[in-house]
Design an enzyme around this catalytic site. Structure first.
Site, PDB file in Angstrom:
ATOM      1  CB  SER A 130     -14.484  25.476 -28.324  1.00  0.00           C
ATOM      2  OG  SER A 130     -14.444  24.685 -29.496  1.00  0.00           O
ATOM      3  CD  GLN A 169      -2.777  -2.470   2.356  1.00  0.00           C
ATOM      4  OE1 GLN A 169      -2.086  -2.718   3.337  1.00  0.00           O
ATOM      5  NE2 GLN A 169      -2.524  -2.987   1.165  1.00  0.00           N
ATOM      6  CB  SER A 213      -0.921   0.007   1.224  1.00  0.00           C
ATOM      7  OG  SER A 213      -0.172  -0.209   2.412  1.00  0.00           O
ATOM      8  CE  LYS A 236      -4.072   2.939   5.159  1.00  0.00           C
ATOM      9  NZ  LYS A 236      -4.982   1.752   5.249  1.00  0.00           N
ATOM     10  CD  GLU A 267     -19.143  21.953 -18.822  1.00  0.00           C
ATOM     11  OE1 GLU A 267     -19.594  21.125 -19.607  1.00  0.00           O
ATOM     12  OE2 GLU A 267     -18.322  22.842 -19.152  1.00  0.00           O
ATOM     13  CG  HIS A 326     -41.698  21.741 -11.080  1.00  0.00           C
ATOM     14  ND1 HIS A 326     -41.946  20.435 -10.722  1.00  0.00           N
ATOM     15  CD2 HIS A 326     -42.438  22.519 -10.243  1.00  0.00           C
ATOM     16  CE1 HIS A 326     -42.821  20.421  -9.723  1.00  0.00           C
ATOM     17  NE2 HIS A 326     -43.127  21.676  -9.402  1.00  0.00           N
ATOM     18  CG  ASN A 346      -3.999  -5.042  13.099  1.00  0.00           C
ATOM     19  OD1 ASN A 346      -3.433  -4.931  12.020  1.00  0.00           O
ATOM     20  ND2 ASN A 346      -4.360  -6.212  13.596  1.00  0.00           N
ATOM     21  CG  ASN A 378     -17.064  25.508 -23.528  1.00  0.00           C
ATOM     22  OD1 ASN A 378     -18.133  25.952 -23.943  1.00  0.00           O
ATOM     23  ND2 ASN A 378     -16.214  24.845 -24.291  1.00  0.00           N
ATOM     24  CE1 TYR A 426      -6.159  -3.547   8.989  1.00  0.00           C
ATOM     25  CE2 TYR A 426      -5.282  -5.760   8.673  1.00  0.00           C
ATOM     26  CZ  TYR A 426      -5.380  -4.439   8.269  1.00  0.00           C
ATOM     27  OH  TYR A 426      -4.717  -4.017   7.160  1.00  0.00           O
ATOM     28  CE  LYS A 447     -19.010  25.677 -26.949  1.00  0.00           C
ATOM     29  NZ  LYS A 447     -20.254  25.029 -26.621  1.00  0.00           N
TER      30      LYS A 447
HETATM   31  N1  ARG Z   1      -1.085  -1.396   5.513  1.00  0.00           N
HETATM   32  C1  ARG Z   1      -2.012  -1.950   6.442  1.00  0.00           C
HETATM   33  C2  ARG Z   1      -3.352  -1.229   6.306  1.00  0.00           C
HETATM   34  O1  ARG Z   1      -3.375  -0.190   5.802  1.00  0.00           O
HETATM   35  C3  ARG Z   1      -1.518  -1.789   7.834  1.00  0.00           C
HETATM   36  C4  ARG Z   1      -2.049  -2.775   8.805  1.00  0.00           C
HETATM   37  C5  ARG Z   1      -1.519  -4.142   8.530  1.00  0.00           C
HETATM   38  N2  ARG Z   1      -1.948  -5.087   9.500  1.00  0.00           N
HETATM   39  C6  ARG Z   1      -1.846  -6.377   9.320  1.00  0.00           C
HETATM   40  N3  ARG Z   1      -2.312  -7.130  10.269  1.00  0.00           N
HETATM   41  N4  ARG Z   1      -1.351  -6.911   8.225  1.00  0.00           N
HETATM   42  O2  ARG Z   1      -4.374  -1.717   6.717  1.00  0.00           O
END
Ligand code: ARG
Length: 462
Positions: free
Chosen positions: A279, A324, A25, A327, A292, A158, A112, A287, A319, A285
């Protein structure tokens, strides 16, 4: 490939390349670096104070963390998908910098509770920024409301011309919406502000940690009360996304009005060059692309909210790695909302209002018909239902004569209702119509000015 340095003790070999890719991640959670380091600073202080780690190790850890913070801020931070996420990157770099004491930082903690804390800190910071941006937009709307308190425009239901209103009143309607968004943010922030750090993996820890201390140091009101809930709760992120979705919906409505108003068919307003595009083929134009895009991005926030809601749905305690995935929707919605609020504030401040066009449009479509019916009630003591009927007949008459209500002669009117007098013409003008709407919350310029004054005071105090 060799086993993972941080958790690979029981593994004979490392992950498949595709496993590493799906697991990592770091490409998106590197944005949590500051919150992660702040959390680790608080945790290490607490470990020292409680005598869980030595001062000597604790101080090395803290110096190392500060170095890492500087490195990342200077743009000198190399990432490696094998190290998965921001938490392991920071710890691995700490080990490079200070050696063995780095391994003591994770005492009484798990990724976690660490990630749950980091995310709360990130969302909280974002909420605070957004509140300022919402306030700036309210100020831009207030500026227009102040300048256009007397400007008459058609009010719609309306999208059909309904009754004349003032442009200032219309701006204040959005000010109200954004003030509710701010109230929702504040409310969600208060619920978010509990610290999960110290919940450890899920069950708490046998180390004599002080959760009150870390909670306080990180600006939380208190520690979360249940360790299982502490690591598995993402309500704060969902609440944030729901507020963001509602706010984006408000922005999209205003954006849509700007698109309509700035069209050649309406010409109520003109967007400044700074918020328009041309445009490549049609030289005439101009715009309203910013409007938008704001309208379009509202779909993205709603998508982010749905994405997180569906991801959390049915997850067993506590968890799961699914989490993950919280995010990217949060970051995306926050980035886009910030962008849209700034663009909308700019557009609203810069917009020029075409008062003459709006005023001419205000009378079209028999928009003072209700004023006429009200006059019949007031002056002729007619029950409103009858007045409605009589007015309907007068509208029909004007339609056949292809003119406005105010263009009918008194004689014309008396063919429909003999007791009408020429005083009726006073209520048929759009200025009189708006000026008469003085009921609390109504569109009269005097009301708008009073509201503007009270909003000025309120915003100055916020
Ligand atoms: N990168 C993980 C997340 O965003 C962190 C937590 C990982 N925990 C685990 N038990 N593998 O959730």
């Amino acid at each position: 490939m060799s086993a993972n340095e941080l958790w690979g003790g029981r593994f004979a070999k490392g992950p498949a390349e595709i496993m590493e890719r799906i697991n990592a991640s770091i490409d998106f959670d590197r944005r949590l670096y500051r919150q992660d380091i702040t959390g680790s600073m608080a945790h290490s202080s607490m470990l020292m104070d409680q005598g869980i780690i030595s001062r000597e190790d604790g101080e090395k850890i803290q110096e190392g963390l500060q170095t890492i913070l500087r490195e990342i801020e200077a743009g000198n931070f190399k990432t490696d998908p094998a190290l998965e996420d921001i938490h392991m990157h920071v710890e691995a770099r700490l080990r490079e910098l200070i050696g063995d004491p780095a391994g003591r930082l994770h005492t009484g903690r798990s990724r976690n509770d660490q990630v749950a804390t980091d995310m709360r800190l990130w969302v909280r910071d974002t909420m605070d920024h957004l509140d300022g941006e919402l306030k700036a937009l309210q100020e831009a709307l207030l500026g227009q409301a102040d300048a256009e308190a007397d400007t008459v425009m058609p009010g719609f239901t309306h999208l059909q011309a309904a009754q004349p209103v003032t442009f200032g009143h219309h701006m204040l309607a959005y000010l109200e919406m954004f003030s509710r968004d701010r109230a929702r943010l504040k409310d969600a922030r208060a619920r978010l502000n509990e610290c999960p750090l110290g919940s450890a993996a899920l069950a708490g820890t046998s180390f004599p940690i002080d959760r009150e201390m870390t909670a306080k140091e990180l600006g939380f009101d208190r520690p979360t009360a249940n360790s299982l809930d502490g690591v598995s709760d993402r309500d704060f992120a969902l609440e944030f996304l729901s507020v963001a979705s509602i706010c984006s919906m408000h922005l999209s409505r205003l954006a849509e009005e700007i698109v309509i108003w700035s069209s050649a068919q309406f010409r109520f307003v003109e967007c400044s060059d700074s918020f328009s595009t041309g445009s490549s083929i049609m030289p005439q134009k101009k715009n309203p692309d910013a409007a938008e895009l704001i309208r379009g991005k509202a779909g993205r926030s709603a998508g982010a909210f749905t994405c997180l809601l569906m991801m959390m749905k049915g997850l067993p305690m506590t968890y799961g790695k699914d989490m993950q995935e919280d995010k990217e929707p949060v970051f995306d919605a926050a980035d886009n909302l910030q962008l849209c609020l700034a663009a909308m504030s700019g557009m609203i401040s810069d917009i020029s209002v075409n008062r003459v066009v709006m005023k001419n449009a205000s009378g079209a479509g028999f928009t003072t018909a209700t004023d006429l019916a009200d006059w019949l009630v007031r002056r002729l003591d007619m029950p409103f239902r009858n007045a409605h009927h009589v007015t309907g007949s007068l509208v029909k008459l004007a339609e056949t004569k292809d003119c406005g209500l105010e263009d009918l002669t008194l004689a014309d009117m008396q063919t429909v209702e003999s007791s009408i007098t020429d005083e009726v013409f006073e209520v048929l003008g759009v200025d009189n119509s708006v000026a008469s709407r003085v009921s609390y919350g109504g569109t009269a310029p005097s009301n708008v000015r009073a509201q503007v004054a009270s909003w000025k005071q309120r915003l100055a105090g916020e």
